[in-house]
Design an enzyme around this catalytic site. Sequence first.
Site, PDB file in Angstrom:
ATOM      1  N   GLY A 110     -10.469  68.891  26.297  1.00  0.00           N
ATOM      2  CA  GLY A 110      -9.812  69.686  25.270  1.00  0.00           C
ATOM      3  C   GLY A 110     -10.483  69.513  23.937  1.00  0.00           C
ATOM      4  O   GLY A 110     -10.489  68.443  23.358  1.00  0.00           O
ATOM      5  N   THR A 111     -11.082  70.588  23.454  1.00  0.00           N
ATOM      6  CA  THR A 111     -11.831  70.481  22.218  1.00  0.00           C
ATOM      7  C   THR A 111     -12.229  71.886  21.798  1.00  0.00           C
ATOM      8  O   THR A 111     -11.994  72.841  22.541  1.00  0.00           O
ATOM      9  CB  THR A 111     -13.104  69.639  22.450  1.00  0.00           C
ATOM     10  OG1 THR A 111     -13.736  69.428  21.221  1.00  0.00           O
ATOM     11  CG2 THR A 111     -14.050  70.344  23.371  1.00  0.00           C
TER      12      THR A 111
END
Lengths: 327, 221
Positions: A110-111
Amino acid sequence: MLLLLFRLSFLSFFPSLSLSQHFAPTGTKPHQRISVSLNFKQRKQREEKRRMMMKLDTSGLESFSAAVPSAMAAAEDQLFAPPSFDLPAGCADFDKFQMEAKQTLKHAKGTTTLAFIFNQGVIVAADSRASMGGYISSQSVKKIIEINPYMLGTMAGGAADCQFWHRNLGIKCRLHELANKRRISVTGASKLLANILYSYRGMGLSIGTMIAGWDEKGPGLYYVDSEGGRLKGNRFSVGSGSPYAYGVLDNGYRPDMTVDEAHELARRAIYHATFRDGASGGVVSVYHVGPNGWKKLSGDDVSELHYKYYPVQPTPVEHEMVDAPPA
Amino acid sequence: MALRGDWMYENNGGTCVAIAGIDYCVVAADTRLSVGYNILTRDHSKICSLADKVVLASSGFQGDIRALHKNLAARHLLYQHQHNKQMSCPAMGQLLSNTLYYKRFFPYYAFNVLGGLDNEGKGCVFTYDAVGSYERVGYSTQGSGSSLIMPVLDNQLKSPSPLLLPARDAVTPLSETEAVDLVKDVFASATERDIYTGDKLEIVVINASGIKREYLELRKD
């Protein structure tokens, strides 16, 4: 010394390969040093098999069959029956166990990261949040990794994978410089990384990275991932927040922007991604790569950016509450 | 709990905390060792003193933790023989990261915090995940009680991110005694709500004069 240790550990990474070769009935020679003793065992097995045409691998029962060859027909049922003890847990499928162990301890997905080329060079931007499932493990992760003074890499996917392989890439780039007396190109650096990741394909590494730099051919940008893919391009965004970043980036992109305009576009794109994506947040970092190398342009806390872009409007009140005057 | 046939790990519980100050570093961990609902011992140390300025605290699977600590202590000894000096905290930080990543496909089930003094004598804390991704921070916690403790530390100690530009000063303002008191309070609270944390708290303080150890009794239920 570091590289040596590295090689040794490569061997320990492939136990599953050597074991599957061991059980193969053909005359394949195991290429690992570990299986020298198995060669002898394999030969014995082949003799047994020729004699009795066994379908099962009964190497554990060798001594019994050698001692009582005449009672073979009668004891065939016993021999062909599954062993009376359970095979140790995980033996049925070593690869699956490894994958599961990795999956359980997988971290930091997640980024939002993005990079684009324009007339003045390359802009690279990223957020700084690392999450483990629903828990935010850090708000200050460095996702833009400085490989050398003129090349940057971005981090998306497994944090440890990205950190380790980018550090490794930096070492390889430096060795290339020392061996060839000139800097490595962005094409070459991205190819080095892509080849390493391709050789680990299917083993569960999770890396989605962009290599951005300035070499003799001008600005360069490549996207490299752990599936072994490598793409050359002008605009990329990677991560769970990338759809939101693409929306803003594609809308505002022009190749003839100034550095300030490009900086603001990148910052805005990451901010919007952090606004809508729960797995992105923290601090937006923006870098610019020019002919003289990279330079960090800004690092802004996302919540402060929010109030800068959307300041609080004072709302008119109809009835204002005032403290009662002391009696 | 080795009830699943192919699960080769076990979680022995416990919590570790580390706080970095201007010229000191506090590393603390509880001493309870549990398996499932059973407490195996109340007196098991999770802290390993690797060098005279470096201390490692780990929680997770004690088998892997024991092996990891031995591995690092041996590597430190080799380093001392080769370089005729002790390893610094940032160097040990990178060594630990590489050691964890070399077992990327069969990880050490260990959640680590490394604390110590850097080359300038300032407090330095590194926090890790199980496969070696690491970051230098001002404070950190890992283990079963970490999600209870981390918000309190964020509230008391949160400093501007090192990624901000223009950079803002990020020194923890607490003194050494205040930091130790904070650690004691935070563990007392975590003990109330986490079954794997309790019994006794071991606190190690590293500063220019060396390493100091202190114990505090916690709830034993």
